[in-house]
Structures are given as C-alpha cells and as structure tokens.
Write a protein that holds these residues in place. Structure first.
Motif, PDB file in Angstrom:
ATOM      1  N   LEU A  17      18.097  30.749 -44.811  1.00 20.36           N
ATOM      2  CA  LEU A  17      19.350  30.142 -44.384  1.00 20.36           C
ATOM      3  C   LEU A  17      19.392  28.658 -44.751  1.00 20.36           C
ATOM      4  O   LEU A  17      20.432  28.133 -45.135  1.00 20.36           O
ATOM      5  CB  LEU A  17      19.525  30.313 -42.873  1.00 20.36           C
ATOM      6  CG  LEU A  17      20.837  29.833 -42.279  1.00 20.36           C
ATOM      7  CD1 LEU A  17      22.017  30.560 -42.920  1.00 20.36           C
ATOM      8  CD2 LEU A  17      20.849  30.032 -40.778  1.00 20.36           C
ATOM      9  N   ASN A  18      18.255  27.993 -44.648  1.00 14.35           N
ATOM     10  CA  ASN A  18      18.109  26.590 -45.038  1.00 14.35           C
ATOM     11  C   ASN A  18      16.949  26.524 -46.024  1.00 14.35           C
ATOM     12  O   ASN A  18      15.876  27.028 -45.735  1.00 14.35           O
ATOM     13  CB  ASN A  18      17.772  25.708 -43.833  1.00 14.35           C
ATOM     14  CG  ASN A  18      18.765  25.856 -42.716  1.00 14.35           C
ATOM     15  OD1 ASN A  18      19.956  25.878 -42.961  1.00 14.35           O
ATOM     16  ND2 ASN A  18      18.281  25.982 -41.508  1.00 14.35           N
ATOM     17  N   GLY A  19      17.160  25.900 -47.154  1.00 15.06           N
ATOM     18  CA  GLY A  19      16.056  25.830 -48.098  1.00 15.06           C
ATOM     19  C   GLY A  19      16.436  25.176 -49.401  1.00 15.06           C
ATOM     20  O   GLY A  19      17.402  24.420 -49.484  1.00 15.06           O
ATOM     21  N   MET A  20      15.653  25.502 -50.433  1.00 14.04           N
ATOM     22  CA  MET A  20      15.905  24.936 -51.752  1.00 14.04           C
ATOM     23  C   MET A  20      15.478  25.919 -52.824  1.00 14.04           C
ATOM     24  O   MET A  20      14.649  26.798 -52.595  1.00 14.04           O
ATOM     25  CB  MET A  20      15.221  23.592 -51.922  1.00 14.04           C
ATOM     26  CG  MET A  20      13.736  23.661 -52.145  1.00 14.04           C
ATOM     27  SD  MET A  20      13.044  22.080 -52.576  1.00 14.04           S
ATOM     28  CE  MET A  20      13.003  21.312 -50.991  1.00 14.04           C
ATOM     29  N   ASN A  31      15.642  21.044 -65.525  1.00 12.85           N
ATOM     30  CA  ASN A  31      15.467  21.642 -64.198  1.00 12.85           C
ATOM     31  C   ASN A  31      16.457  21.022 -63.213  1.00 12.85           C
ATOM     32  O   ASN A  31      16.688  19.811 -63.244  1.00 12.85           O
ATOM     33  CB  ASN A  31      14.049  21.378 -63.688  1.00 12.85           C
ATOM     34  CG  ASN A  31      13.009  22.211 -64.385  1.00 12.85           C
ATOM     35  OD1 ASN A  31      12.344  23.026 -63.766  1.00 12.85           O
ATOM     36  ND2 ASN A  31      12.859  22.024 -65.683  1.00 12.85           N
ATOM     37  N   TYR A  32      16.995  21.858 -62.346  1.00 15.57           N
ATOM     38  CA  TYR A  32      17.918  21.424 -61.303  1.00 15.57           C
ATOM     39  C   TYR A  32      17.391  21.897 -59.962  1.00 15.57           C
ATOM     40  O   TYR A  32      16.809  22.975 -59.859  1.00 15.57           O
ATOM     41  CB  TYR A  32      19.311  22.036 -61.520  1.00 15.57           C
ATOM     42  CG  TYR A  32      19.957  21.588 -62.800  1.00 15.57           C
ATOM     43  CD1 TYR A  32      20.806  20.489 -62.823  1.00 15.57           C
ATOM     44  CD2 TYR A  32      19.722  22.250 -63.992  1.00 15.57           C
ATOM     45  CE1 TYR A  32      21.397  20.067 -64.001  1.00 15.57           C
ATOM     46  CE2 TYR A  32      20.306  21.836 -65.178  1.00 15.57           C
ATOM     47  CZ  TYR A  32      21.140  20.747 -65.168  1.00 15.57           C
ATOM     48  OH  TYR A  32      21.713  20.325 -66.340  1.00 15.57           O
ATOM     49  N   VAL A  33      17.593  21.078 -58.923  1.00 15.78           N
ATOM     50  CA  VAL A  33      17.213  21.480 -57.575  1.00 15.78           C
ATOM     51  C   VAL A  33      18.503  21.732 -56.794  1.00 15.78           C
ATOM     52  O   VAL A  33      19.454  20.955 -56.855  1.00 15.78           O
ATOM     53  CB  VAL A  33      16.309  20.438 -56.879  1.00 15.78           C
ATOM     54  CG1 VAL A  33      16.982  19.100 -56.704  1.00 15.78           C
ATOM     55  CG2 VAL A  33      15.802  20.959 -55.554  1.00 15.78           C
ATOM     56  N   PHE A  34      18.532  22.870 -56.105  1.00 13.28           N
ATOM     57  CA  PHE A  34      19.674  23.264 -55.281  1.00 13.28           C
ATOM     58  C   PHE A  34      19.186  23.349 -53.846  1.00 13.28           C
ATOM     59  O   PHE A  34      18.288  24.134 -53.534  1.00 13.28           O
ATOM     60  CB  PHE A  34      20.223  24.618 -55.739  1.00 13.28           C
ATOM     61  CG  PHE A  34      21.301  25.172 -54.857  1.00 13.28           C
ATOM     62  CD1 PHE A  34      22.509  24.522 -54.717  1.00 13.28           C
ATOM     63  CD2 PHE A  34      21.111  26.353 -54.159  1.00 13.28           C
ATOM     64  CE1 PHE A  34      23.517  25.027 -53.904  1.00 13.28           C
ATOM     65  CE2 PHE A  34      22.100  26.871 -53.344  1.00 13.28           C
ATOM     66  CZ  PHE A  34      23.304  26.213 -53.218  1.00 13.28           C
ATOM     67  N   CYS A  35      19.716  22.500 -52.961  1.00 13.70           N
ATOM     68  CA  CYS A  35      19.372  22.506 -51.541  1.00 13.70           C
ATOM     69  C   CYS A  35      20.554  23.070 -50.773  1.00 13.70           C
ATOM     70  O   CYS A  35      21.705  22.758 -51.073  1.00 13.70           O
ATOM     71  CB  CYS A  35      19.064  21.096 -51.047  1.00 13.70           C
ATOM     72  SG  CYS A  35      17.604  20.402 -51.817  1.00 13.70           S
ATOM     73  N   PHE A  36      20.264  23.901 -49.775  1.00 16.02           N
ATOM     74  CA  PHE A  36      21.352  24.521 -49.017  1.00 16.02           C
ATOM     75  C   PHE A  36      21.004  24.571 -47.540  1.00 16.02           C
ATOM     76  O   PHE A  36      19.844  24.573 -47.156  1.00 16.02           O
ATOM     77  CB  PHE A  36      21.661  25.922 -49.552  1.00 16.02           C
ATOM     78  CG  PHE A  36      20.474  26.840 -49.578  1.00 16.02           C
ATOM     79  CD1 PHE A  36      20.194  27.665 -48.500  1.00 16.02           C
ATOM     80  CD2 PHE A  36      19.629  26.884 -50.671  1.00 16.02           C
ATOM     81  CE1 PHE A  36      19.108  28.521 -48.509  1.00 16.02           C
ATOM     82  CE2 PHE A  36      18.538  27.725 -50.702  1.00 16.02           C
ATOM     83  CZ  PHE A  36      18.270  28.546 -49.618  1.00 16.02           C
ATOM     84  N   ASN A  37      22.069  24.589 -46.743  1.00 18.50           N
ATOM     85  CA  ASN A  37      21.962  24.674 -45.296  1.00 18.50           C
ATOM     86  C   ASN A  37      23.146  25.507 -44.833  1.00 18.50           C
ATOM     87  O   ASN A  37      24.267  25.009 -44.787  1.00 18.50           O
ATOM     88  CB  ASN A  37      21.976  23.286 -44.668  1.00 18.50           C
ATOM     89  CG  ASN A  37      21.733  23.325 -43.184  1.00 18.50           C
ATOM     90  OD1 ASN A  37      21.739  24.376 -42.570  1.00 18.50           O
ATOM     91  ND2 ASN A  37      21.515  22.155 -42.606  1.00 18.50           N
ATOM     92  N   GLY A  38      22.911  26.773 -44.523  1.00 17.38           N
ATOM     93  CA  GLY A  38      24.006  27.667 -44.134  1.00 17.38           C
ATOM     94  C   GLY A  38      24.946  27.885 -45.301  1.00 17.38           C
ATOM     95  O   GLY A  38      24.535  28.312 -46.371  1.00 17.38           O
ATOM     96  N   TYR A  39      26.223  27.549 -45.089  1.00 19.59           N
ATOM     97  CA  TYR A  39      27.235  27.757 -46.124  1.00 19.59           C
ATOM     98  C   TYR A  39      27.459  26.537 -47.005  1.00 19.59           C
ATOM     99  O   TYR A  39      28.332  26.550 -47.864  1.00 19.59           O
ATOM    100  CB  TYR A  39      28.564  28.165 -45.484  1.00 19.59           C
ATOM    101  CG  TYR A  39      28.515  29.537 -44.866  1.00 19.59           C
ATOM    102  CD1 TYR A  39      28.420  30.674 -45.655  1.00 19.59           C
ATOM    103  CD2 TYR A  39      28.537  29.696 -43.481  1.00 19.59           C
ATOM    104  CE1 TYR A  39      28.358  31.925 -45.098  1.00 19.59           C
ATOM    105  CE2 TYR A  39      28.482  30.948 -42.911  1.00 19.59           C
ATOM    106  CZ  TYR A  39      28.392  32.059 -43.721  1.00 19.59           C
ATOM    107  OH  TYR A  39      28.325  33.309 -43.162  1.00 19.59           O
ATOM    108  N   SER A  40      26.706  25.470 -46.806  1.00 17.86           N
ATOM    109  CA  SER A  40      26.885  24.278 -47.631  1.00 17.86           C
ATOM    110  C   SER A  40      25.646  24.042 -48.489  1.00 17.86           C
ATOM    111  O   SER A  40      24.560  24.515 -48.186  1.00 17.86           O
ATOM    112  CB  SER A  40      27.154  23.052 -46.757  1.00 17.86           C
ATOM    113  OG  SER A  40      26.034  22.784 -45.943  1.00 17.86           O
ATOM    114  N   GLY A  41      25.838  23.325 -49.581  1.00 21.70           N
ATOM    115  CA  GLY A  41      24.711  23.049 -50.456  1.00 21.70           C
ATOM    116  C   GLY A  41      25.099  22.098 -51.562  1.00 21.70           C
ATOM    117  O   GLY A  41      26.264  21.734 -51.721  1.00 21.70           O
TER     118      GLY A  41
END
Length: 57
Positions: A17-20, A31-41
């Motif tokens: 649910l929360n991560g990267m 390389n790209y990093v995608f961080c997310f928290n629930g429905y946002s990121g």
C-alpha cells in the motif's frame, strides 16, 4: 499486428500500500524511482551520489 514490446521494466519493488518501485527505460537505460502511498504517488529520475542519472546498461 504483433504485440508491441514494453518500454519500461520494473526491476525493484517494496511495500504494497505504501512503498517504492524502480523502473528502467529499456531504450535509454535511465532508472526512475516511483514512490506511492495509497492512491497517490510520484515518479522521478533516480540520481547517483554525484547528481547524475543512474543508467543500467
């Protein structure tokens, strides 16, 4: 028509649910990093210690 090859490949993931995640552009190697928290990121270029983009060969 054949299936088009995917341009991006996920190479790392942590969390549900929360991560990267780390994604690699297979055409440029950037390389790209995608961080997310629930429905946002958000996604941004992954940088090394000198501030240059991390590139996978």
């Amino acid at each position: 028509m054949g299936k088009k090859e995917e341009r991006f490949e996920k190479t790392y993931a942590q969390g549900k649910l929360n991560g990267m995640e780390i994604w690699v552009d297979k055409e440029t190697g950037v390389n790209y990093v995608f961080c997310f928290n629930g429905y946002s990121g958000g996604m941004t270029v992954l940088l090394d210690s000198e501030g240059k983009p991390v590139i996978t060969k």
